[in-house]
Structures are given as structure tokens and as C-alpha cells.
Design a protein around this motif. Structure first.
Motif, PDB file in Angstrom:
ATOM      1  N   LEU A 276       0.852  -1.195   0.000  1.00 51.07           N
ATOM      2  CA  LEU A 276       0.000   0.000   0.000  1.00 51.07           C
ATOM      3  C   LEU A 276       0.882   1.237   0.000  1.00 51.07           C
ATOM      4  O   LEU A 276       1.842   1.321   0.764  1.00 51.07           O
ATOM      5  N   PRO A 277       0.580   2.195  -0.847  1.00 50.71           N
ATOM      6  CA  PRO A 277       1.443   3.371  -0.922  1.00 50.71           C
ATOM      7  C   PRO A 277       1.217   4.304   0.262  1.00 50.71           C
ATOM      8  O   PRO A 277       0.130   4.324   0.846  1.00 50.71           O
ATOM      9  N   SER A 278       2.242   5.058   0.575  1.00 52.55           N
ATOM     10  CA  SER A 278       2.090   6.041   1.642  1.00 52.55           C
ATOM     11  C   SER A 278       1.303   7.230   1.095  1.00 52.55           C
ATOM     12  O   SER A 278       1.026   7.309  -0.103  1.00 52.55           O
ATOM     13  N   GLU A 279       0.966   8.135   1.979  1.00 53.28           N
ATOM     14  CA  GLU A 279       0.095   9.253   1.553  1.00 53.28           C
ATOM     15  C   GLU A 279       0.753  10.083   0.457  1.00 53.28           C
ATOM     16  O   GLU A 279       0.118  10.546  -0.470  1.00 53.28           O
TER      17      GLU A 279
ATOM     18  N   VAL B 243       0.519   8.328  -2.711  1.00 50.87           N
ATOM     19  CA  VAL B 243      -0.868   8.343  -3.191  1.00 50.87           C
ATOM     20  C   VAL B 243      -1.124   9.628  -3.956  1.00 50.87           C
ATOM     21  O   VAL B 243      -1.697   9.624  -5.042  1.00 50.87           O
ATOM     22  N   GLU B 244      -0.635  10.722  -3.392  1.00 54.73           N
ATOM     23  CA  GLU B 244      -0.831  11.997  -4.081  1.00 54.73           C
ATOM     24  C   GLU B 244      -0.137  11.998  -5.434  1.00 54.73           C
ATOM     25  O   GLU B 244      -0.670  12.449  -6.436  1.00 54.73           O
ATOM     26  N   ARG B 245       1.065  11.450  -5.415  1.00 53.24           N
ATOM     27  CA  ARG B 245       1.805  11.404  -6.669  1.00 53.24           C
ATOM     28  C   ARG B 245       1.065  10.553  -7.693  1.00 53.24           C
ATOM     29  O   ARG B 245       0.919  10.918  -8.858  1.00 53.24           O
ATOM     30  N   LEU B 246       0.566   9.420  -7.210  1.00 53.27           N
ATOM     31  CA  LEU B 246      -0.153   8.514  -8.112  1.00 53.27           C
ATOM     32  C   LEU B 246      -1.403   9.187  -8.651  1.00 53.27           C
ATOM     33  O   LEU B 246      -1.761   9.012  -9.816  1.00 53.27           O
ATOM     34  N   LYS B 247      -2.036   9.953  -7.790  1.00 51.45           N
ATOM     35  CA  LYS B 247      -3.257  10.635  -8.245  1.00 51.45           C
ATOM     36  C   LYS B 247      -2.933  11.596  -9.382  1.00 51.45           C
ATOM     37  O   LYS B 247      -3.666  11.708 -10.358  1.00 51.45           O
ATOM     38  N   LYS B 248      -1.813  12.272  -9.210  1.00 51.80           N
ATOM     39  CA  LYS B 248      -1.400  13.179 -10.273  1.00 51.80           C
ATOM     40  C   LYS B 248      -1.132  12.390 -11.553  1.00 51.80           C
ATOM     41  O   LYS B 248      -1.504  12.801 -12.651  1.00 51.80           O
TER      42      LYS B 248
END
Lengths: 762, 598
Positions: A333-336, A339-344
């Protein structure tokens, strides 16, 4: 023709001022008394309304007159009869009222008969001509022609307005308060008597009118409860004998259609010619269903019509890893932050999923991009070129060339042993003495220092007038001479260190040869240089000779035997390279015109060759034959330094574009090997005299020592192995290590840096 | 000899740009695309771009000239032209409001079949099977789509029918091997005729159709795929001696449940329920089919035969994983997928009669062994059966054995669901759960049955705890191992040095220390400490340096390759290291929380 009268019933009410102090609901008297009155009401209702008695329908009458007299029922029977009765009505009813106003009306209505009774009874009301009889709501009220104005305007006048003929309409006489009161007391119908504002008349509301008003106030249907009229089935489904309309059929309907005839004949023709066919009956099962059958009957037999080209099947989609699971191990599971980076990235369309954990299967949502992903796969399948690519499975270690290990190539300098400190500027050049006991260094602080190698102590310092560009110790061990290049002059110094016998012998040699030299001098060509002698104090210090040049000298080098030495002047143009002979104190210019900017020159260690490095080439001249023997192509942008192997057949070149090129003169004029070990410009390269070593010093603060074995066997190429990277110098003024020299006998190396130190690595 | 001119042979003539191809085929781009999709023709990348572009160097889409010539003989092109004409006639009639003509023209819509293309593209059956991946995924997707203007009812129904048929085949042939629930959907992997086929079935949720997607392209693909799948199904069914439009063995046995729909629909629904077996054409001789099979590979080697036998036995065991088990599904469970999995491993499935068609037994049946529940609590429990969460089925299949049910009880936090498609290479990160899974499998192989013993025992709380403790210990061990591995580079060296150092000191101190005490002088001589020589580190450093020096000598040509390889390796290593670190942190946290809980 049919006139609907029901609507008109309401009209009188509208005109009447209801707010006459009458409470219609409370004071209603019992019905029994009203029988007569109701009939009256009819009179008021229908007075003067019906212009044409023909219009009345039977049905209408029935509705309205529930409580009418028998006379009325008779009326209903016949229209004509009504007309007759009308005439009677007029007679019966008020004689007076018609006097003035009836003239405007041609035909009074049938209802007026009824009104007669009560009117007669109550003389008070009917005192005045009853204009109300002519009232018609549909039309403009013709009794008073003032129109729709506030009637207060006529308050102070005796009249109310004007009739059709323009005569004043006088206000009806109004009794005083007492009359009013009496009327109130005596008249049982007072509560439903209202006055018409327009005519000033008093109007008696009929029972029905009251009912209507009451209904309206209760928001009921004003007409009454009879909303369900009998249904008349006009266009029935039953067959009727008579037509609905009696209209005769048109003439056209009896004439056969021309267009139809044309069309039919066309069709007949088409049928005859076989163009038109009966529409086939579709069998839905056959057409819609895909009928599958055994397409591949025999696999083994190779297809004759095999495709001409090799079919490359589409690469399969990558299979998911643990991270794509609906319930992955927690470490996936990615860290927060991620997660933000992935969302981008998702927003950019780079990735599609973020690893997520769901506690149970029922909570897993649909994958939003499923269809899109499939679509992209479809696009890939038909839009992407396919190629067979052999995936290189290379072990990176296999790419490293197999070379002997540095351990096996010892000895070579490995560790920093001594640091020579004392200079206060950039040390540009160093030179060890041929025995390896001393080392001379030239520095930007206008000094030349002699150091003892073993201890690192500065033995002597010679102060000169400018920055020292080059120092070279005479390679002949029986002489102790240093040549120092200072600006435009070469200074020959006897350092007077070491064996005193040698020192004195050297002085003797210098002085003795001086005498020999002088006589033939003036007869020769004009001198390229001037040789000067030092005297007195300077002589005591060790300075012996000074050779004045015309330009700045950049480098000085000895011939292996120690008699000749050469100086380089890059800006000297035709005199950029000069060769001097110490014993004869003579200088000569070997080249009438050098080709290019000379960087440095070197003597061949054994044979009479001179190496001249210009910006990009190295030229080898035969000094005996006075001819060019070879030209080496360096492939470098700008040569900085050069060194010749003691054997004389190999040359290395260092360049400012951080390359080191090894030339094997027997092989070709192109580099045998080019090394790109340094990251910045090379400043100096050098060979060891005894050991198979060479080194390069660079601005990246490192000195790389390489094993460079040259075999006597001509068939075997030189072996080059980097063995050590030496570090220690610090950067100063954007420069790193400026010079490096091997110890003449030991596997040691001296390096001179821009930081003002000389370091010895052993 | 004829003079050779530029651009008259080679790449210049072998390739044709797309626009040239369109002109040559006299097709619109739309039709050309459709044709390419159906015929499986894709663009090419010329190796010599400059030649192919005849010197201009402008990049375009290129096709093989041969491909285009091949397309030009396609009978479909005629159909496309007919369709174009048909559309013209139809629109004209519509605009003229000539209803009769519209009806008449509509009836004569040109139709085409793709049978010959399937045969052309896949001359042998195995080719078709190999290419089923995309076909199945697409059909499964279309089977769930709502019909719309772009997605026709007919194709949706056909997809549904074909996928159900295919699933029936997989059930009957017991070909399913791996299953995986991912975020995207459920992955299935089956082995059919020696080919591994993987397909994804989206989760059964309503999917929003994105507006910017060209469904026409998808539809063209689906047209081809349905044809392909239909013929493949036909062939596959015949290979198992089944009736092709599949028929149920107990057809017409229970008809009371479905009274409100058409008879054809009812049979279709019951077929889709997948709870009943299909009717075979020949009933008897299927059982003995694979008994006499011998491995062909190396008949001389007895070990090989043994191995092959073991393999086949294992496979047989795996294929009958759920044999004799009776499952009952509660609501809120992906019924179709779970039924499919259980049935393909020989189990029996049913659900509540009111839930869907095809229920064969009721919840009250005492012979049910497992009931699958996806809620934390169960209202009414039967003692005779296990209540488990659906993941158990998937994990069982992936570890090829029945794993203990304790971890999967309703309300229990599930163990992670691992992907069966990951093949760990040396040096890759292997999650602890995966290690456990492998250990379990090996345990079965070597005959040690610790877990099985636990599993078959009654599920007492104590034992659960015990197991939990065991697992924890396992984790700890691993952790320690990891730590050791990690630290070995740094610490172990130091430790090793320290020991000889100490010993030396011990030896020397008694000798040296008295000396200064005896001779106290002005010039004190301090005892020299032994230089710390870190041998290992030195050796390592030396090796590193040597490597660095050797790297310098890599020729320029190979340098780029070497650098990329090294870069990718370091990237992979850092990723693995990250995972390891994370795991360590998680383990520590879990331990702490457990300790706190106790």
C-alpha cells in the motif's frame, strides 16, 4: 344558433352591489315563504336578456325552471307559443316601465311574464321604469351609457348618466332614513334587495341568485350540484340508419382516380416484368442467430493458403502483481505522499490504479477505467506496429572487459605518503632530479623550490622575476642543472644540492664552454636568443645563465643526454620552437614556419626525433634529415600535454576535452586506445621510466595511474589497465592537479596542484 | 545491365502509407479501419525510414504493400460498398418520408459473415486458442454492458451466451488453474489444449460508459470476437463430446421456479446459473480416457516417467479440489464467479431459491459443508458446516490445496490476497504470506501435515491463538533473518574485527601496561594502539575499487547498455529494499499493538 343561457344567469349578480349591508347567509328566511319570490327572481334574471326567443333550447329551460309555474311548462312546448305569450307578458306586466325604456328593446323575454306578479305586489320597487329588464351582461349596458367609470362622480348630480338617446338618467327617488328603516322592518325581502349602482334601481335577488352567491363564497360550483348531465352518445358504435350529416357526396368521389390508376399500372407492369417480387418471409432464427459449425475440421493438414507473412501474435497483457490485489499485503500500500503522486499520474493518464485494501469482497467498487483500458488495448491491437524483439538478457558483468587485476600488476603508487607545503600559489610544474633525491617545483608565487624527496623539506628557494611556467632537471645524472622558464627567458640554475663534486664539475663545465662559444658567434646569422651570464650575488645563489627569448615561454624540455633542450613559445609564430645547446650556448630555430599553435614539444628518448604537438595533431620530425616523418591524428579538440614512452614507440596525449589517447607508432597514426576516465580537462600525462606505468592528472582533482605494458613482441599490442585513482588535491581557482611526474627509479608519483601543494604517492 | 535507380526496390517499394492504401482500396478511413480490425492487419515500422519515405523523412503510418494487396481481394470490401449504397438509399427514403420504401429497404440490409476471416487468421485451431485472451475479456465486458445506441442488444446477448458456454466448457474440462481478485476485476487463468489463457471479468457493478470512447471500434472487435468465440466453443464442445448448443443433463427436471419468463429464456437462465452439468453426446468412455497415457518426452528415463506420473496425479488432485464439498452462497457474493470456480474444481453450489434461478438445494440442507458469507455476522448458524468468506475459495485454488478455514471465518480480518501470477526470481521481494503459502505446499509434498491437522481439528479458540502465535513467531524469524541480511554488510564486519582486536589487546595489555609504570620519564611513551584493520571492509573496498576501475575500461559501445542495466538493477533493488523496510515497520507496529492488547 344554439344559445347557451346558463352563463347569463350569473351576470346580474356581478353588477349588483352585494355589500349593501345584507348578510346573505345568516338572515335567510325559511323556504316556505319563498315560493313566490323565487318566481320573482326569475324575472330579474331574465329580464331583457333574450333578444331572440328562438335561441332557447328545451334543455335549458328544463334546467332553469324547476319551480316554475305551469304556464311556463306550456311555454316549453312550443317556441311559437312563447312568442305569443311574450306579447301577453308585456301587457300584463308593468305598464309604466315600458313607457320610457322599453322602446330600446324590440322583444321582451318569456320570463318577464313571471316577474309581473311580484312586481305588481311590491309597488315600491317597481315605481321606476325597470331598466333592469333590458340588462344584458354580454353587451354593453345600454340603459346607462357612461361606461365603466366610478359612479361616485355622479354623486352630487341629480342624474346618474345618460341613456342611449342622450337623455339624462335621473336617480331614482330615495327615501330618507325613516323610509329606509320602515322598509327594513316591513319588507321581508329587504335582506336580499340590492341596488344597481349603474341605474340606481333596487333589485331583488332570487333564491337561486342567493344560492349562487353562497356557492361562490364556499368555492363551490356556482351553478349547483348538477354536474353530471346525461351522456348523449352522439357518434355511437351502433350502426345507424341515417347519416350523421346529410351532406351529399362530392362529385369527385364518383370519378376514378387518375393517379391511382397510374400507380397500379406501374405496379402491374413491374410485376409483369418481374421487377417486383413478393417480399420474402424472414425467418428470424436463421438470420439473427449465428450458426456455428466445425470450422477447423482437420488441424494437422497445413493450410495451403497460409498467410504469406509471419503472423506476429499480439503481446499478451501484463499480468497483475500483488499490488493490484483487492486485499494486498500491507507493504504494497502506498504512503500518503505516493498516493498523491499517483493521483497526479492518474490525472495525466500515466497510471490507472492506486493499490487499495478492502476488508471484504462486497466492498470492492467497480474499476472506473475498465472500458477505457479495454478500448486502449483495442487501439493497440490495430494501430501499433509489431516487431519481434530479442530481449537482451545480458549479465552486466559480462560487459566488463576481462583484464588482469590491479593487485597482480603491482607495484604502483597507492597511498599518499608526503605533502610538500610551502608554495603560496598555483604550482604549475615539477621535475624530479635524475637520481630521485630532489625535486624542483615552479610556482606562480615567482619562486622555484628544491625539495628533498625523502623528508619533504624545502632545501632551497630561488626567487625569480615572474611566474614560473616550466622547470626541467637535467636528465644527465653527472650534472646538476635546472632549466626554469620564466616569462620570456630561460634561466639555467645550478641548484648546488647533493654531491658537491658534481656541482663544482657542472659549474666548471658551464664556464669552460662559454669561452669556446664566443668567437664564431657574430659571424653567424642573427641570433634568435641572447645568452647572458649571471654574476656576483646571483651567481652565488646558483643562477648561471639566462637565455632571453622574444615571446613568453610555456614549456621547456631536455633531450635525454642532457645537452640539448627545447623551449616552446605558442605565440612565437615562426620561432615557436627553439632548440638550445648548453655546451655551445647556441640556439637554433628548427622550423621556418610551424603548422598550428604549438602546445608542447618532446625529444625522442633514443633517436633524433622531435615530437611537436599542435592543437589537434602531433607531428614527428626527424631532426637529422630535417623532415616530417609522421603525423598523428589525435581525435581530440585541444591537446594539453604529451608524453613519450621510454622505448620511444608509444606516445600518450592528454587533451582538454578529458581524453587520453595512446598512440602506438608502429600500428598507425590513429590512437590505439582512447581513455575517457577523467571528467574534466587533462593537464598532464607522464610515463614512468622503468615501470610499465603511466599517469594522467586532471582538473577533476584526480590522478589516474594506469598500467601500460608495452611488449617487445611486435605482434602483441600494449596492455592498458587502470590500476589506481589517486585523490587528495583540492580545487583552487577552477584548477585541479596541474602536473604529475614519476619518480625516476621508484614506483612513486609526484603531483602538483593548484592548491599550492606537491603530493607524493607511494 | 539495367541501371539501378533510387527508390525502386527495397523499403521504398515494400511499404505504403495509409493514405495511399486508402486510395488504392477506394475505401473511406472508417471502412479501412474496420477492415484492418477484422483482418488483423496492423501498421509496420520500416527499418529504413528514409528509404520508405523516399527521402522526405516525414513519419507516417506505413503498411506493407503486400498487406494492402491482400486486403484488396477481400470480399468484405464489396459488402462495405453495398452497405454504403444501402445507407444512401435508406436516408433518401427516410427524408422523402416514403415509409413503404423505408421498410422495404431496411429488409434488404446487406449482411456479412466473418467465418472465412476466422479461418484465414487462424488456420489451425491452436492458433485461435492462443489468441483467446483479448477475445474473452472483451466478450465478458460486453456481456455486462447495458444496451444503448452504440451497444446493440443482439451483441450483448450473444456475448452473454458465448461466455456462458465457454465457462461451461471450462467447468466440464476442469481447465481452470488460477484466479485472482484484483481492483480491476477478477482474473482467471485456464489451460486449454496446452495454452494458458488469461481473461478478466469486471466486477459486477454498473459501469459508466465514457463518452470519449469510440464504441464503433469496440463493436467491430466484438463482432469478430463473437464469431471467433462461437466457432471455438463449437470445436471445444465437440472435443469433449458435448452437445454444442449446450444442453443440461437434467433438462426439464425442475420447471416450477421459472414460470414468469419465456421457455427459451428460462433455459438460458438455468444454463447461465452453471450449477448443473451438461449433457454429453456419448456418456460412457470419458472416464478411462487418460489412464493409459504415457509421457512421450523421454520414455527411457524411469525417473522422468515417475515424475510425470506424480505431476499428473497432483494435477488430478488439484482439479478435484472441491470434490465432495457442498457450498451454499449467501447474498452479496459474486455468485457467478464463485459458482464458476467451485464447479470447475468439482464442488457443488447452490443458493437461496429466491435469489436466482438454478438453486439446487436449500440452506437447510444438512450435507452442506461450507457456507460462503460476506458479512461479519451470521444470524442462523448450522453446526455442521464452516462459514467462510469468499476469499477462501480463491486462496485455496491459488495454493492448490484446501487451506485452513480459521483465517476466513466471517468477521475475521482476512489474510492478504496474493497474486498467483507473480513468479519470484532470485533476489525479488517475497511477501511473508507467500513464503507461508509455499511452505504449506511443500509441507504437503513432503508428507508433513501440520496445517492439515490443525484444520481438521475442531476450531477451538485456544488453537486459533496457538496458530496465531506460531505465525507471529514465523514472522519474527523472518524479520530477524531480514535484519541479519541487511546488517550483514555493515555490522558483521565490525563484530568480526572487534573479536580479534579484543583478543590481541588482552594478550598485549598485560605485557605493555607495566612498562610505563616502571619507567616514569619526562618523555612519556604512550602505548600505541593497534591500528584497526577492517579486513573485510578493506577487501570489499578493494573489490569495489577494482570494479570501478574495470568499469572505466568498458568500451564506449557497450557503456550505454551497461549503464542502463545497472540503473534498472539499482532501481529494482531500491524498490525491494523499500518493501522490506515497510514490512519491517509494519511487523514492529503489529507486535507493539499486540503486546499492548495483551
Amino acid at each position: 344558433m344554439a344559445a347557451v343561457t346558463t352563463k347569463r344567469k350569473i351576470s346580474p349578480v356581478e353588477d349588483i352591489d352585494i355589500n349593501n349591508g345584507v348578510n346573505l347567509f345568516v338572515d335567510e328566511p325559511p323556504d316556505s315563504e319563498d315560493d313566490d319570490d323565487t318566481t320573482d327572481s326569475d324575472s330579474s334574471e331574465y329580464s331583457g336578456l333574450e333578444d331572440e326567443p328562438d335561441t332557447e333550447d328545451e334543455g335549458d329551460d328544463e334546467e332553469e325552471d324547476d319551480e316554475d309555474d305551469e304556464d311556463e311548462e306550456e311555454d316549453e312546448e312550443d317556441d311559437d307559443a312563447e312568442n305569443d305569450e311574450d306579447g301577453e307578458d308585456e301587457d300584463e306586466s308593468d305598464v309604466e316601465d315600458s313607457a320610457e325604456e322599453a322602446s330600446s328593446h324590440s322583444k321582451p323575454t318569456s320570463q318577464e311574464i313571471v316577474t309581473a306578479g311580484p312586481d305588481v305586489k311590491e309597488g315600491k320597487i317597481t315605481q321606476l321604469p325597470d331598466e333592469y329588464e333590458y340588462d344584458s351582461s354580454d353587451e354593453e349596458d345600454i340603459r346607462n351609457t357612461v361606461g365603466n367609470i366610478p359612479m361616485e362622480w355622479y354623486r352630487d348630480y341629480p342624474h346618474l348618466g345618460y341613456d342611449v338617446e342622450g337623455k339624462k338618467l335621473l336617480k331614482p327617488e330615495k327615501g330618507d332614513e325613516l323610509d329606509e328603516f320602515l322598509d327594513k322592518m316591513e319588507n321581508p325581502d329587504y335582506w336580499r334587495t340590492v341596488s344597481n349602482k349603474l341605474t340606481g334601481q333596487k333589485v331583488l335577488l332570487s333564491k337561486e341568485d342567493v344560492k349562487i352567491i353562497q356557492n361562490m363564497q364556499k368555492f363551490k360550483n356556482p351553478v349547483g350540484s348538477d354536474m353530471y348531465e346525461p351522456w348523449i352518445d352522439f357518434f355511437t358504435n351502433e350502426k345507424m340508419i341515417h347519416p350523421v350529416s346529410n351532406r351529399p357526396e362530392t362529385k369527385a368521389s364518383f370519378i376514378p382516380s387518375r393517379w391511382e390508376m397510374l400507380k397500379v399500372s406501374q405496379m402491374v407492369h413491374a410485376l409483369k416484368m418481374g421487377w417486383m417480387k413478393p417480399t420474402p418471409i424472414r425467418k428470424p432464427d436463421e438470420e439473427d442467430e449465428n450458426n456455428f459449425y466445425m470450422l477447423w475440421k482437420d488441424d494437422e493438414e497445413p493450410e495451403i493458403t497460409r498467410q504469406y507473412r509471419q503472423y506476429i501474435p499480439a503481446p499478451k497483457v501484463r499480468l497483475p502483481g500483488h499490488a493490484e490485489s483487492y486485499n494486498p499485503p500491507e507493504e504494497y500500500l502506498p504512503s500518503e505522499k505516493t498516493v498523491e503522486r499517483l493521483k497526479k499520474e492518474i490525472a495525466r493518464g500515466k497510471t490507472r490504479t492506486i493499490p487499495q485494501k478492502f476488508s471484504s469482497l462486497r466492498l470492492v467498487p467497480g474499476f472506473k477505467n475498465f472500458i477505457r483500458e479495454r478500448f486502449e488495448r483495442c487501439l493497440d491491437l490495430y494501430l501499433c506496429p509489431r516487431q519481434r524483439k530479442v530481449r537482451m538478457n545480458v549479465n552486466p558483468d559480462d560487459l566488463i572487459p576481462k583484464l588482469p587485476k590491479p593487485r597482480d600488476l603491482q607495484p604502483f603508487p597507492t597511498t599518499e605518503y608526503l605533502v610538500f607545503k610551502g608554495h603560496k600559489g598555483i604550482i604549475r610544474t615539477i621535475s624530479p632530479d635524475p637520481k630521485g633525491q630532489w625535486i624542483a617545483s615552479g610556482c606562480d608565487d615567482k619562486t622555484v623550490k628544491i625539495w628533498e624527496v625523502a623528508t619533504g623539506r624545502c632545501i632551497k628557494t630561488f626567487n625569480v622575476e615572474a611566474k614560473v611556467k616550466g622547470v626541467a632537471w637535467n636528465p644527465n645524472p653527472s650534472l646538476s642543472i635546472i632549466v626554469v622558464a620564466v616569462e620570456t627567458s630561460l634561466i639555467i640554475i645550478n641548484p648546488q644540492v647533493g654531491d658537491k663534486l658534481i656541482c663544482s664539475k657542472t659549474d666548471l663545465l658551464i664556464n669552460s664552454f662559454e669561452d669556446v662559444e664566443l668567437p664564431p658567434g657574430p659571424t653567424d646569422k642573427p641570433k634568435v636568443t641572447e645568452w647572458e651570464l649571471y654574476e656576483d650575488e646571483e651567481y652565488e645563489l646558483g643562477f648561471r645563465l639566462k637565455i632571453k627569448h622574444q615571446r613568453e615561454i610555456s614549456q621547456v624540455t631536455w633531450h635525454g643526454k642532457g645537452d640539448y633542450f627545447a623551449s616552446t613559445m605558442p605565440k612565437g609564430e615562426s620561432k615557436s620552437v627553439l632548440i638550445h645547446q648548453l655546451m655551445k650556448r647556441r640556439s637554433q630555430n628548427p622550423f621556418s614556419k610551424p603548422k598550428g599553435l604549438v602546445q608542447c614539444v618532446l625529444f625522442h628518448p633514443i633517436r633524433p626525433f622531435l615530437f611537436v604537438a599542435t592543437q589537434r595533431y602531433v607531428r614527428i620530425y626527424n631532426l637529422m634529415k630535417q623532415s616530417l616523418s609522421k603525423k598523428l591524428l589525435s581525435n581530440c579538440q585541444w591537446i594539453s600535454s604529451m608524453a613519450v614512452h621510454p622505448g620511444g614507440d608509444n606516445v600518450i596525449i592528454g587533451s582538454y576535452d578529458s581524453k587520453l589517447a595512446w598512440f602506438d607508432l608502429d600500428l598507425s597514426t590513429k590512437p590505439y586506445h582512447t581513455l575517457r576516465h577523467h571528467t574534466k580537462a587533462l593537464r598532464s600525462v607522464t610515463y614512468h621510466k622503468r615501470y610499465p606505468l603511466f599517469a594522467s592528472a586532471s582538473d577533476d582533482l584526480s590522478v589516474i595511474v594506469c598500467h601500460g605494458m608495452v611488449y617487445s613482441d611486435l605482434l602483441q599490442n600494449p596492455l592498458i589497465v587502470p590500476v589506481k585513482v589517486l585523490r587528495g588535491h583540492k580545487a583552487a581557482k577552477g584548477l585541479g592537479v596541474l602536473d604529475c611526474q614519476f619518480h625516476p627509479s621508484q614506483p612513486w608519483i609526484f603531483t602538483a596542484g593548484a592548491d599550492g601543494t606537491i603530493r607524493l604517492y607511494t | 545491365m539495367k541501371r539501378k535507380r533510387k527508390y525502386e526496390s527495397g523499403s521504398a517499394t515494400a511499404f505504403i502509407t495509409r493514405n495511399q492504401a486508402l486510395r488504392k482500396l477506394q475505401l473511406s478511413l472508417k471502412d479501412f479501419r474496420q477492415l484492418c480490425i477484422l483482418k488483423g492487419i496492423y501498421p509496420q515500422e520500416p527499418k529504413k525510414l528514409k528509404q520508405a519515405t523516399k527521402g522526405s523523412g516525414i513519419t507516417r503510418t506505413f503498411y506493407f504493400v503486400k498487406d494492402i494487396n491482400y486486403l484488396s481481394h477481400e470480399p468484405l470490401i464489396v459488402k462495405f460498398r453495398q452497405t454504403k449504397r444501402f445507407m444512401k438509399r435508406l436516408t433518401k427514403a427516410i427524408h422523402k418520408k416514403n415509409d413503404d420504401a423505408v421498410a422495404r429497404i431496411k429488409a434488404s440490409r446487406p449482411k456479412y459473415k466473418l467465418d472465412h476471416i476466422v479461418k484465414e487468421r487462424y488456420p489451425s485451431f491452436i492458433d485461435a486458442v492462443r489468441d483467446l485472451d483479448d477475445c474473452l475479456t472483451m466478450c465478458f465486458l460486453f456481456a455486462t454492458l447495458p444496451t444503448s445506441f452504440t451497444v446493440k442488444t443482439r451483441s450483448v446477448q450473444l456475448c452473454r451466451r458465448l461466455t456462458v458456454e465457454f465457462q461451461h466448457f471450462v467447468i466440464t474440462s476442469q481447465a481452470l488453474r488460477k484466479v485472482f481478485i484484483s481492483i480491476k476485476g477478477i482474473y482467471y487463468q485456464a489451460e486449454i489444449m496446452g495454452q494458458t489463457i488469461t481473461w478478466i471479468v469486471p466486477h459486477k457493478v454498473g459501469y459508466q460508459q465514457p463518452s470519449d470512447i469510440d464504441f464503433k471500434i469496440m463493436r467491430t472487435f466484438v463482432d469478430f470476437y463473437t464469431t471467433l468465440l462461437g466457432f471455438t466453443n463449437f470445436r471445444l464442445y465437440h472435443s469433449l463430446n458435448l452437445h454444442y448448443p449446450p444442453q443440461l443433463q437434467l433438462a426439464g427436471a425442475k420447471d416450477e421456479t421459472e414460470t414468469k419468463c419465456l421457455k427459451s429464456e428460462a433455459t438460458e437462465e438455468r444454463l447461465a446459473a452453471m450449477t448443473q452439468t451438461l449433457k454429453a453426446m456419448v456418456t460412457d468412455n470419458i472416464e478411462d480416457a487418460d489412464v493409459d497415457e504415457f509421457p512421450v518426452g523421454n520414455p527411457d528415463d524411469p525417473d522422468f516417467i515417475e515424475k510425470a506420473k506424480l505431476e499428473s496425479e497432483k494435477l488430478n488432485q488439484f482439479q478435484n479440489l472441491f470434490k465432495g464439498k457442498k457450498f451454499f452462497l449467501n447474498r452479496e457474493i459474486p455468485r457467478e464467479s464463485i459458482t464458476f470456480i467451485i464447479r470447475s474444481f468439482g464442488g457443488e453450489v447452490s443458493w437461496d431459491k429466491s435469489l436466482a434461478v438454478g438453486a439446487s438445494y436449500q440452506e437447510s440442507d444438512e450435507s452442506i459443508t461450507h457456507q460462503i458469507v460476506d458479512r461479519p455476522t451470521v444470524e442462523k448458524q448450522f453446526l455442521s458446516r464452516y462459514y467462510i468468506q469468499p476469499q477462501w475459495i480463491f486462496d485455496c485454488v491459488n495454493s492448490q490445496m484446501l487451506i485452513p478455514v480459521e483465517d476466513y471465518f466471517p468477521g475475521v480480518e482476512l489474510p492478504p490476497h496474493l497474486s498467483p501470477f507473480v513468479k519470484e526470481k532470485e533476489g525479488d521481494y517475497v511477501p511473508a504470506e507467500r513464503k507461508q503459502q509455499m511452505r504449506r505446499q511443500q509441507g504437503i509434498d513432503s508428507g508433513v501435515e501440520e496445517d492439515d491437522g490443525l484444520m481438521e481439528d475442531e476450531d477451538d479458540d485456544d488453537e486459533d491463538e496457538e496458530e496465531a502465535v506460531e505465525e507471529e513467531e514465523d514472522d519474527d524469524d523472518e524479520e530477524e533473518e531480514d535484519e541479519e541480511e541487511d546488517d550483514s554488510d555493515e555490522n558483521s564486519d565490525d563484530e568480526e574485527e572487534e573479536t580479534p582486536k579484543k583478543s590481541k589487546k588482552d594478550v598485549k595489555k598485560p605485557v605493555k601496561t607495566p612498562k610505563p609504570a616502571k619507567k616514569p620519564k619526562d618523555m612519556a611513551v604512550t602505548p600505541g594502539s593497534v591500528e584497526k584493520v577492517n579486513v573485510n571492509r578493506k577487501v570489499q573496498q578493494q573489490e569495489k575499487e577494482e570494479k570501478r576501475l574495470a568499469e572505466m575500461m568498458i568500451p564506449k559501445k557497450k557503456k550505454r547498455l551497461y549503464e542502463t542495466i545497472v540503473k534498472s538493477q539499482t532501481r529494482r533493488d531500491t524498490k525491494i529494499q523499500q518493501l522490506k523496510d515497510k514490512r519491517k515497520v509494519i511487523n514492529r507496529r503489529n507486535k507493539l499493538s499486540k503486546a499492548g492488547g495483551e
